[in-house]
Write an enzyme that holds these catalytic residues in place. Structure first.
Site, PDB file in Angstrom:
ATOM      1  N   VAL A   1      28.608 -10.930 114.237  1.00  0.00           N
ATOM      2  CA  VAL A   1      27.280 -10.654 113.675  1.00  0.00           C
ATOM      3  C   VAL A   1      26.819 -11.822 112.809  1.00  0.00           C
ATOM      4  CG1 VAL A   1      25.929  -9.094 112.204  1.00  0.00           C
ATOM      5  CG2 VAL A   1      27.604  -8.151 113.806  1.00  0.00           C
ATOM      6  N   CYS A   2      27.719 -12.390 112.009  1.00  0.00           N
ATOM      7  CA  CYS A   2      27.366 -13.524 111.146  1.00  0.00           C
ATOM      8  C   CYS A   2      26.960 -14.736 111.980  1.00  0.00           C
ATOM      9  CB  CYS A   2      28.537 -13.890 110.244  1.00  0.00           C
ATOM     10  SG  CYS A   2      29.049 -12.569 109.127  1.00  0.00           S
ATOM     11  N   SER A   3      27.704 -14.976 113.044  1.00  0.00           N
ATOM     12  CA  SER A   3      27.388 -16.076 113.947  1.00  0.00           C
ATOM     13  C   SER A   3      26.014 -15.857 114.584  1.00  0.00           C
ATOM     14  CB  SER A   3      28.476 -16.182 115.022  1.00  0.00           C
ATOM     15  OG  SER A   3      28.216 -17.247 115.894  1.00  0.00           O
TER      16      SER A   3
END
Length: 168
Positions: free
Chosen positions: A59-61
Site C-alpha cells: 500500500v505504501c509503495s
C-alpha cells in the site's frame, strides 16, 4: 486525539492532532543524501505530504507511486513529499528501482521529529501512521487525512483536489 488501527490493532499516537487551519508544525527529517530538511526548505510552495509506514510494503509503495505520477500535473508551485521511517538509503534504493524522481522522500528514522510534530508516531511500532497533509504557500494546513486503518489507502482524489484548489 486521533485513533487508528494497524492490521486491526489499536495503536497509540502520542502528540497533537494537526487540523485544517493550523500552522503546519516544523520538523527536521533527512533527505536521501543525509541532509537535514525542515518545513522552511519548502517555503513558498504548496505541499502535498504523503506519510507512509514503509515504502517496502504494497500500500505504501502504491501510495507513493500514485502521488509521484500525479506530481508533474500539479505544477511547479507544488512540492510532493513522502515521509517514512525508512532509512534514507532504503528510500533512495526504492525510488531508483521504481523510477520515482518527481517527489522528495524524507526519512524520519533518526529522531521522529516529523512523527512527533504531527502526532503520527505509532508508539508500538516506531513507524509513522498513514496520513496526508496539504499545506498552503503560507504554511497553513488546508487538508488532513489520518487513515483510520493503517493498511488502507488514503483518499487520493480528495487530497489532489485540495492541492488543485490552492493552485487555481
Amino acid at each position: 486525539m486521533v485513533q487508528i488501527t494497524f492490521k486491526q490493532n489499536p495503536v497509540t499516537l502520542p502528540g497533537n492532532e494537526v487540523k485544517v487551519g493550523d500552522q503546519a508544525p516544523d520538523f527536521t527529517a533527512l533527505s536521501n543524501s543525509l541532509e537535514p530538511k525542515t518545513l522552511q526548505d519548502f517555503k513558498g510552495k504548496v505541499l502535498l505530504v504523503s506519510v507512509v509506514p514503509s515504502l517496502d510494503t504494497g500500500v505504501c509503495s502504491d501510495q507513493t507511486k500514485r502521488f509521484s505520477e500525479e506530481a508533474a500535473s500539479l505544477g511547479e508551485d507544488v512540492e510532493v513529499l513522502t515521509v517514512s521511517c525508512d532509512l534514507p538509503f532504503a528510500q533512495k534504493r526504492w525510488t531508483e528501482i521504481n523510477g520515482v524522481d518527481s517527489i522528495t522522500t524524507l526519512s524520519d528514522h533518526r529522531d521522529l521529529s516529523f512523527g512527533e510534530a504531527y502526532g503520527l508516531t505509532m508508539q508500538e511500532l516506531r513507524l509513522l501512521a498513514r496520513s496526508i497533509f496539504v499545506v498552503d504557500k503560507d504554511g497553513k494546513v488546508a487538508y488532513v487525512e489520518y487513515v483510520a486503518e493503517g493498511t488502507d489507502h488514503p483518499d487520493y482524489d480528495k487530497a489532489l483536489e485540495a492541492v488543485k484548489e490552492l493552485t487555481n
